[in-house]
Design a protein around this motif. Structure first.
Motif, PDB file in Angstrom:
ATOM      1  N   HIS A 113      42.204  38.434  38.074  1.00  0.00           N
ATOM      2  CA  HIS A 113      41.529  39.098  36.946  1.00  0.00           C
ATOM      3  C   HIS A 113      42.560  39.597  35.947  1.00  0.00           C
ATOM      4  N   ASP A 273      48.272  45.042  38.061  1.00  0.00           N
ATOM      5  CA  ASP A 273      46.944  44.737  38.612  1.00  0.00           C
ATOM      6  C   ASP A 273      46.066  44.255  37.466  1.00  0.00           C
ATOM      7  N   ASP A 274      45.805  42.988  37.254  1.00  0.00           N
ATOM      8  CA  ASP A 274      46.146  41.956  38.202  1.00  0.00           C
ATOM      9  C   ASP A 274      46.927  40.851  37.508  1.00  0.00           C
ATOM     10  N   GLU A 303      36.792  42.751  36.516  1.00  0.00           N
ATOM     11  CA  GLU A 303      36.916  43.035  37.949  1.00  0.00           C
ATOM     12  C   GLU A 303      37.013  44.524  38.201  1.00  0.00           C
ATOM     13  N   GLU A 304      37.708  45.225  37.307  1.00  0.00           N
ATOM     14  CA  GLU A 304      37.937  46.661  37.532  1.00  0.00           C
ATOM     15  C   GLU A 304      36.665  47.491  37.446  1.00  0.00           C
ATOM     16  N   ASP A 346      44.659  38.736  44.053  1.00  0.00           N
ATOM     17  CA  ASP A 346      44.598  40.090  43.497  1.00  0.00           C
ATOM     18  C   ASP A 346      45.597  40.955  44.269  1.00  0.00           C
ATOM     19  N   VAL A 347      45.993  42.029  43.642  1.00  0.00           N
ATOM     20  CA  VAL A 347      47.028  42.874  44.239  1.00  0.00           C
ATOM     21  C   VAL A 347      46.493  43.609  45.467  1.00  0.00           C
TER      22      VAL A 347
HETATM   23 MN    MN Z   1      42.905  43.970  41.045  1.00  0.00          MN
END
Ligand code: MN
Ligand code: MN
Length: 470
Positions: A113, A273-274, A303-304, A346-347
């Motif tokens: 993302h 991120d990310d 995404e967040e 993703d992280v």
């Molecule tokens: Mn993320």
């Protein structure tokens, strides 16, 4: 009597049977470390240009077009090695390289993302109070609000004016440009604030961004500071106060990405991120020539805040794209999806010795130990997570091992310490096999996140190996 092992035998047995969790640096040649450092110079330059999802898409499109990617045409038939992209509203992007098998055996996806936590503006953001002009903000994503006061902020975004003209805004990044900030209370007068819970010490409605303090010169009138600044904004962007209603404006930390540590082993920056997975996923697509199976790098928005909305992965945009590709090859998209495999890149949380009690040391990811896998995420007993099968984890770790990709596996933190999710479950819901992999991050979601250069490079190598696997 049981066999007694001498020193060498003991060493051999340990190597054969036990996991080696020594600092990943020791498992790497100097040449690899050098390559990682070089890779990260470009990554830092990318970060400085790409602080919003729109800016990532602009960067990625430019790089992709240079590498021969063209807009995807659902009516067209593609052959192995063709490179196409789908730009979703300038906020999400899919890049695909057609494989020798097309999508007959499913596609191989890396999904990252490109949105990050930040302060957005409200639709009526401008106001004046006690001779100072402020923007009202509405925070986006999971932030610790106290971290966003008293740091330099830059203004990024897009305004569509009443006359239909789109104007890009990016101010506070170049040397000499003004920046912005949210003020905090001086310690001298903070005795009450300091007694509050951390979550209450700074309220969301106090995240007001200072943007001016000089009035229009006039004998009478109200809101003269606001008017004066609006006059300057109008001069620069041709917009009026009402134009803020049709705008996507984000305030992000104004700092540049920098090396952290005397050894320069880490990078500190806003928005790892990310983007720290999006960048490796982008480059892996650019560097994959003719894969066995069609590969997709998906750079998603939202995404967040839960991946909802048409540019997020809980929408159908990726499914439609795969559907169109399948159709062009005379296949059913459901059959393609069911055979597809995905790295949800993703992280993850890096173990932080300063907050060791929220981690479980045996099952944490550590910086410099390579790309981090997570078999599942979620919280309260794996809720809100898709879990990768043993078969998929086996396949991926073998691909990584064969290609000298240093990897580790861990959980986000101690069970019941909290938790989090990624886009994995939305893709898994399409009956795709999905595994979470990504870079371990220190100070995640803060304005200045920290990652290890080795891990960034290993994430790139991992995605590329996955794309090139037979
Ligand atoms: Mn993320
Ligand atoms: Mn996040």
């Amino acid at each position: 009597m049981a066999k007694k092992f001498d020193k060498d035998e003991l060493k051999k047995l340990t190597e054969e049977l036990l996991v080696n969790r020594r600092n990943g640096f020791f498992q790497m040649e100097d040449e690899t470390v050098k390559k990682a450092d070089e890779f990260c110079e470009d990554y830092k330059a990318f970060l400085n240009l790409s602080k919003t999802e729109r800016e990532v898409v602009v960067y990625a499109l430019k790089a992709a077009e240079k590498a021969g990617f063209v807009p995807f045409d659902p009516e067209k038939k593609y052959k192995a090695g063709d490179k196409v992209y789908y730009n979703n509203r300038g906020k999400a992007l899919i890049l695909a390289v057609i494989g020798r098998n097309g999508c007959k055996n499913g596609v191989r996806i890396a999904a990252a993302h490109i949105d990050s936590p930040r302060l957005d503006l409200k639709p009526h953001p401008l106001y004046e109070k006690d001779d100072m002009a402020f923007f009202k903000s509405h925070y986006y994503g999971g932030i610790k609000k106290y971290q966003w006061t008293a740091i330099p902020l830059a203004m990024h975004g897009l305004v569509v004016r009443k006359d239909g003209v789109s104007v890009e805004i990016r101010i506070g990044e170049e040397e000499g440009e003004p920046q912005f900030c949210v003020t905090d209370l001086l310690p001298h007068l903070s005795s009450e604030q300091m007694e509050k819970k951390l979550s209450k010490a700074i309220e969301a409605e106090n995240l007001n961004i200072v943007f001016g303090s000089r009035p229009v010169r006039a004998d009478e009138g109200e809101n003269l500071v606001k008017l004066n600044v609006m006059r300057l904004i109008h001069e620069k962007y041709g917009m009026t106060e009402e134009d803020f209603v049709s705008a996507d404006i984000e305030f992000v930390p104004a700092f540049k990405a920098v090396d952290v540590g005397f050894d320069r082993s880490m990078i500190g920056a806003y928005g790892h991120d990310d983007r720290v997975c999006a960048y490796p996923a982008l480059l892996a697509a650019l560097h994959t020539e003719t894969p066995e199976n069609t590969i997709l790098t998906v750079l998603a928005d939202k995404e967040e805040i839960g991946s909802d909305g048409n540019t997020g992965l809980n929408s159908q945009f990726m499914r439609y794209f795969i559907s169109d590709m399948a159709q062009a090859e005379g296949l059913e998209s459901r059959h393609v999806l069911s055979k597809s495999k995905c790295l949800s890149t993703d992280v993850t949380a890096a173990f932080d010795p300063n907050y060791a009690d929220v981690y479980e040391p045996n099952n944490s990811c550590y910086i410099n130990n390579g790309v981090g896998m997570a078999k599942y995420t979620g919280s309260r007993g794996k809720n809100g997570s898709s879990e990768a099968t043993a078969e998929l984890v086996s396949e991926i770790r073998n691909i990584f091992d064969k290609n000298n990709v240093l990897w580790q596996i861990g959980e986000m933190g101690r069970v019941d310490a909290g938790g989090g999710g990624t886009v994995a479950l939305y893709i898994a819901n399409l009956n795709v096999d999905v595994l979470d992999v990504g870079v371990p991050v220190l100070s995640m979601h803060s304005p200045f996140e920290v990652v290890s250069k080795l891990d960034v490079y290993m994430t790139y190598k991992g995605i590329k190996a996955f794309y090139e696997a037979k």
